[in-house]
Design an enzyme around this catalytic site. Structure first.
Site, PDB file in Angstrom:
ATOM      1  N   GLY A 185     -39.876  57.721 -22.469  1.00 45.43           N
ATOM      2  CA  GLY A 185     -41.256  58.142 -22.627  1.00 45.43           C
ATOM      3  C   GLY A 185     -42.094  57.664 -21.460  1.00 45.43           C
ATOM      4  O   GLY A 185     -41.670  56.810 -20.672  1.00 45.43           O
ATOM      5  N   GLU A 186     -43.281  58.226 -21.328  1.00 47.66           N
ATOM      6  CA  GLU A 186     -44.154  57.793 -20.238  1.00 47.66           C
ATOM      7  C   GLU A 186     -44.995  56.612 -20.687  1.00 47.66           C
ATOM      8  O   GLU A 186     -45.398  56.522 -21.848  1.00 47.66           O
ATOM      9  CB  GLU A 186     -45.043  58.939 -19.755  1.00 47.66           C
ATOM     10  CG  GLU A 186     -46.093  59.405 -20.734  1.00 47.66           C
ATOM     11  CD  GLU A 186     -47.045  60.439 -20.137  1.00 47.66           C
ATOM     12  OE1 GLU A 186     -46.608  61.224 -19.284  1.00 47.66           O
ATOM     13  OE2 GLU A 186     -48.224  60.450 -20.531  1.00 47.66           O
ATOM     14  N   ILE A 187     -45.248  55.686 -19.755  1.00 46.63           N
ATOM     15  CA  ILE A 187     -46.113  54.545 -20.042  1.00 46.63           C
ATOM     16  C   ILE A 187     -47.500  54.764 -19.449  1.00 46.63           C
ATOM     17  O   ILE A 187     -48.423  53.995 -19.708  1.00 46.63           O
ATOM     18  CB  ILE A 187     -45.511  53.232 -19.520  1.00 46.63           C
ATOM     19  CG1 ILE A 187     -45.208  53.309 -18.024  1.00 46.63           C
ATOM     20  CG2 ILE A 187     -44.257  52.877 -20.313  1.00 46.63           C
ATOM     21  CD1 ILE A 187     -44.733  51.998 -17.421  1.00 46.63           C
TER      22      ILE A 187
END
Length: 392
Positions: A246-248
């Site tokens: 996932g993107e942070i």
């Protein structure tokens, strides 16, 4: 105070375990035992959602608009059937969980009404009853805006929702862009201000949200001990939750993998090995919009998208990590075997932002977008048998 694991720095070399070329050849040439090929979805769609109830697969929303479709896997040759249209506003990135024989659709990104001029993070909840072929909007709202959220169930009666963007910051970005109008200088200022921030400053959701349909109530499942993510893949294995990448922050993904185990009313978290690079010595940039599931106790992850070079720019001090980089849709499939990742094969084409549905020991991949954002109607089945990945 909960310790947050900040996984900012990424090594520029990663050990990769590759299957031999012969093994990959065999993997693609043999379908798994007793497999029946499922037909393509009637429409190409991306950013949709779906789930399984008994022997039926359900998919809809995203670029399919308000349409939903159902496939009886015991009669796959009969094809997909259209069911009642979704009564709410069209939306992308909604999440769906099957609970006690019904579908529950949460949030997404879209407009509050047909007259609304701006998309925003939605927090509404809809229920679909397969017995009556009817939808209803429930009298509840999620405690957070649900965009980029991952959702699953560990017991079949409660939904677990994790991650997602911060509604105020996300909605505010589109409000500011609209206010800029045709002023390109002002628009660029809005874009640069939005992307030029550290991951923690986006305030992605770290709360574990639990929804109980029997009581129509939300409860807290604690907080994750790491930065909130958006667009993570999620699956369940032997009663544990597996949250993958996932993107942070916008444009920057993490390679981290976490396992959540129920402990009382909350989840206890343990870090699993980071996802490896697709080639020996390659950096794993992390994936958003990947597909995931479990087959014979092996976690499978495939597809997804990222910005190659984003970690190099971020580690060099550039907060706008994906500036000037081209988004890339991924094709590799990874398998977590004996707590070690290996590259198990490839999808038929680069693919991301579709729907993953667990169907016993098969993982069903439906729709999504290929390179340059083109939607597809393809359905692919993954399984792990005899130490090999099988695709159908």
């Amino acid at each position: 105070m909960t310790q947050i694991y900040h996984q900012y720095k990424k090594k520029l070399s990663t050990k990769v375990i590759l299957l031999s070329a012969l093994t990959l050849c065999i993997t693609f040439s043999l379908p798994y035992a007793n497999a029946e090929r499922y037909p393509d979805v009637p429409v190409a769609f991306k950013y949709g959602t779906g789930a399984r109830v008994d022997n039926h697969l359900y998919v809809g929303l995203g670029s399919a608009g308000q349409s939903w479709y159902r496939l009886d896997t015991d009669k796959a040759s009969s094809g997909w059937q259209k069911i009642a249209d979704f009564p709410g506003q069209p939306r992308e990135q909604a999440v769906t969980v099957a609970l006690s024989g019904k579908l529950y659709v949460f949030g997404g990104v879209g407009k509050n009404s047909a007259s609304d001029t701006q998309v925003r993070a939605l927090d509404d909840v809809y229920q679909y009853d397969p017995q009556t072929n009817q939808w209803q909007r429930l009298a509840t709202r999620a405690p957070r805006g649900l965009v980029g959220t991952a959702a699953t169930t560990l017991n079949g009666t409660q939904a677990l929702l994790l991650g997602g963007v911060n509604k105020a910051i996300f909605d505010g970005y589109f409000t500011d862009l609209a206010a800029a109008g045709g002023n390109e200088t002002q628009k660029n200022a809005v874009v640069n201000a939005y992307f030029d921030q550290a991951p923690a400053d986006y305030f992605y959701n770290r709360d574990v949200l639990m929804y109980d349909p029997a009581k129509n109530q939300w409860k807290s499942g604690g907080q994750v001990p790491f930065l909130g993510t958006a667009g993570s893949a999620i699956t369940a294995k032997k009663g544990d939750l597996i949250l993958i990448n996932g993107e942070i922050k916008p444009g920057l993904r993490t390679a981290a993998v976490w396992q959540g185990k129920t402990q009382g009313t909350e989840l206890k978290w343990q870090q699993r090995p980071d996802l490896i690079g697709a080639e020996k010595g390659a950096v794993q940039e992390g994936l958003a919009g990947a597909f995931a599931g479990v087959s014979h106790d092996v976690v499978l992850v495939g597809g997804g998208a990222n910005f190659p070079g984003s970690w190099q720019q971020f580690n060099a001090g550039q907060l706008y990590a994906h500036q000037g980089l081209k988004k890339q849709w991924q094709q590799p499939i990874y398998a977590l075997v004996d707590n070690q990742w290996q590259v198990a094969g490839k999808l038929p084409q680069p693919l991301a932002y579709g729907v993953s549905i667990q169907d016993k020991d098969k993982v069903i991949l439906l729709g999504g977008e290929t390179s340059d954002g083109v939607a597809t109607s393809a359905v692919t089945q993954l399984s792990w048998q005899g130490g090999k990945l099988h695709l159908e």
